[in-house]
Design a protein around this motif. Structure first.
Motif, short mmCIF file in Angstrom:
data_model
loop_
_atom_site.label_atom_id
_atom_site.label_comp_id
_atom_site.label_asym_id
_atom_site.label_seq_id
_atom_site.Cartn_x
_atom_site.Cartn_y
_atom_site.Cartn_z
N VAL A 35 1.17 -13.48 -3.53
CA VAL A 35 0.94 -14.49 -3.37
C VAL A 35 2.06 -15.80 -2.77
O VAL A 35 1.83 -15.92 -1.52
CB VAL A 35 0.87 -15.09 -4.31
CG1 VAL A 35 1.21 -16.74 -4.52
CG2 VAL A 35 -0.55 -15.24 -5.54
N ASN A 36 3.84 -14.39 -2.34
CA ASN A 36 4.90 -15.25 -1.96
C ASN A 36 4.46 -15.08 -0.80
O ASN A 36 5.94 -15.21 0.01
CB ASN A 36 6.21 -15.53 -2.51
CG ASN A 36 6.84 -13.49 -2.40
OD1 ASN A 36 6.23 -12.82 -1.86
ND2 ASN A 36 7.93 -13.53 -2.66
N GLY A 37 3.94 -13.97 -0.13
CA GLY A 37 3.80 -12.81 0.83
C GLY A 37 4.18 -12.16 1.66
O GLY A 37 3.91 -11.43 2.08
N GLN A 38 5.03 -11.57 0.08
CA GLN A 38 5.49 -9.78 0.53
C GLN A 38 4.77 -9.01 -0.82
O GLN A 38 4.07 -9.41 -1.23
CB GLN A 38 6.73 -10.00 -0.33
CG GLN A 38 7.78 -11.25 0.88
CD GLN A 38 9.64 -10.55 0.39
OE1 GLN A 38 9.74 -9.56 0.06
NE2 GLN A 38 9.91 -11.54 0.14
N SER A 39 4.43 -7.52 0.09
CA SER A 39 4.32 -7.17 -0.36
C SER A 39 5.42 -6.02 -1.76
O SER A 39 6.47 -6.37 -1.71
CB SER A 39 3.24 -5.69 0.24
OG SER A 39 2.61 -6.72 0.98
N VAL A 40 4.79 -5.46 -3.60
CA VAL A 40 4.68 -4.78 -4.01
C VAL A 40 4.35 -3.51 -3.61
O VAL A 40 3.13 -3.27 -3.18
CB VAL A 40 4.28 -5.37 -5.03
CG1 VAL A 40 5.85 -6.41 -4.86
CG2 VAL A 40 3.15 -4.89 -5.77
N THR A 41 4.63 -2.50 -4.05
CA THR A 41 4.84 -0.97 -3.69
C THR A 41 4.29 -0.36 -5.21
O THR A 41 5.25 -0.39 -6.27
CB THR A 41 5.58 0.12 -3.01
OG1 THR A 41 6.18 -0.20 -2.25
CG2 THR A 41 5.27 1.57 -2.80
N ILE A 42 3.15 0.59 -5.28
CA ILE A 42 2.96 0.87 -6.15
C ILE A 42 2.82 2.38 -6.58
O ILE A 42 2.44 3.38 -5.53
CB ILE A 42 0.80 0.15 -6.72
CG1 ILE A 42 0.76 -1.19 -6.09
CG2 ILE A 42 0.54 1.39 -8.13
CD1 ILE A 42 1.11 -1.70 -7.38
N GLY A 43 3.47 2.64 -7.34
CA GLY A 43 3.50 4.01 -7.72
C GLY A 43 2.46 4.48 -9.24
O GLY A 43 2.75 3.64 -10.03
N VAL A 44 1.53 5.38 -9.21
CA VAL A 44 1.14 5.78 -10.07
C VAL A 44 1.16 7.63 -10.36
O VAL A 44 1.11 7.97 -9.14
CB VAL A 44 -0.09 6.38 -9.74
CG1 VAL A 44 -1.34 6.26 -10.30
CG2 VAL A 44 -0.91 4.47 -9.01
N GLY A 45 1.88 7.45 -11.62
CA GLY A 45 2.07 9.68 -11.65
C GLY A 45 1.90 9.29 -13.16
O GLY A 45 1.16 8.66 -13.99
N ASP A 46 3.07 9.88 -13.62
CA ASP A 46 3.10 9.97 -15.56
C ASP A 46 3.35 9.12 -15.98
O ASP A 46 3.10 7.90 -16.52
CB ASP A 46 4.14 10.64 -15.85
CG ASP A 46 4.94 12.25 -15.90
OD1 ASP A 46 2.94 12.82 -15.29
OD2 ASP A 46 5.03 12.42 -15.87
N THR A 47 3.65 7.40 -14.49
CA THR A 47 3.27 6.04 -15.28
C THR A 47 3.19 5.49 -13.99
O THR A 47 3.17 5.74 -13.10
CB THR A 47 5.30 5.79 -16.03
OG1 THR A 47 6.07 5.39 -14.56
CG2 THR A 47 5.76 6.19 -17.07
N VAL A 48 2.98 4.40 -14.62
CA VAL A 48 2.76 2.79 -13.67
C VAL A 48 3.43 2.79 -12.94
O VAL A 48 4.61 2.23 -14.15
CB VAL A 48 0.64 2.54 -13.37
CG1 VAL A 48 1.19 1.50 -12.53
CG2 VAL A 48 -0.08 2.88 -13.37
#
Length: 157
Positions: free
Chosen positions: A115-128
């Protein structure tokens, strides 16, 4: 007082993880307010004037840090943020993605605009992970979106 309260809540949060349950017809704010492990988050959302927004129709995906996550910030950070509403708002809106994104929708390396306009990076592996914060409980459904509990406060650049 805040320091001792945060310490107490950090202990509670450690044992509360199994208590994060389906919202049973509640919105995002009501779910957070009803769980002691989110008292710092609720106080911050209230201070930033975001309660009405997060009680709105949405849908929203909230990556919700626990009190333990806030307590891990350098000493004095939470107090300083509560006194700096623009910065607090930027950080809180960095934890919110428009739309209801369930854990099954996530892919390794995907970027999600917040919502603040920046992006987050998602990691998916043994954990998210979300920008390095580990999702400790996913898919808490609310009437206006979904909450994913994270173990770290994520910060925009």
């Amino acid at each position: 007082m805040i320091k001792s309260t945060l310490s107490t809540l950090a202990v509670v949060a450690t044992f509360a993880a199994p208590a994060f349950a389906d919202g049973h017809g509640q919105d995002i704010v009501d779910i957070a307010a009803g769980n002691e492990a989110f008292s710092t988050l609720v106080a911050a959302v209230t201070a930033a004037g975001l309660v009405d927004t997060l009680k709105g129709d949405g849908p929203f995906t909230v990556f919700a840090p626990t009190d333990e996550a806030f307590a891990a910030l350098p000493e004095g950070t939470v107090e300083a943020l509560l006194a700096d509403i623009p910065t607090l708002t930027a950080i809180l809106t960095y934890h919110v993605v428009p739309g209801a994104v369930m854990s099954g929708d996530l892919e390794d390396g995907m970027m999600a605009e917040t919502v603040n306009g920046q992006s987050v990076t998602i990691g998916v592996g043994d954990t998210v992970t979300v920008d390095g914060a580990t999702v400790i409980q996913a898919d808490i459904e609310a009437t206006n979106g979904v909450i994913h509990v994270i173990d770290t406060v994520i910060l925009p650049e």
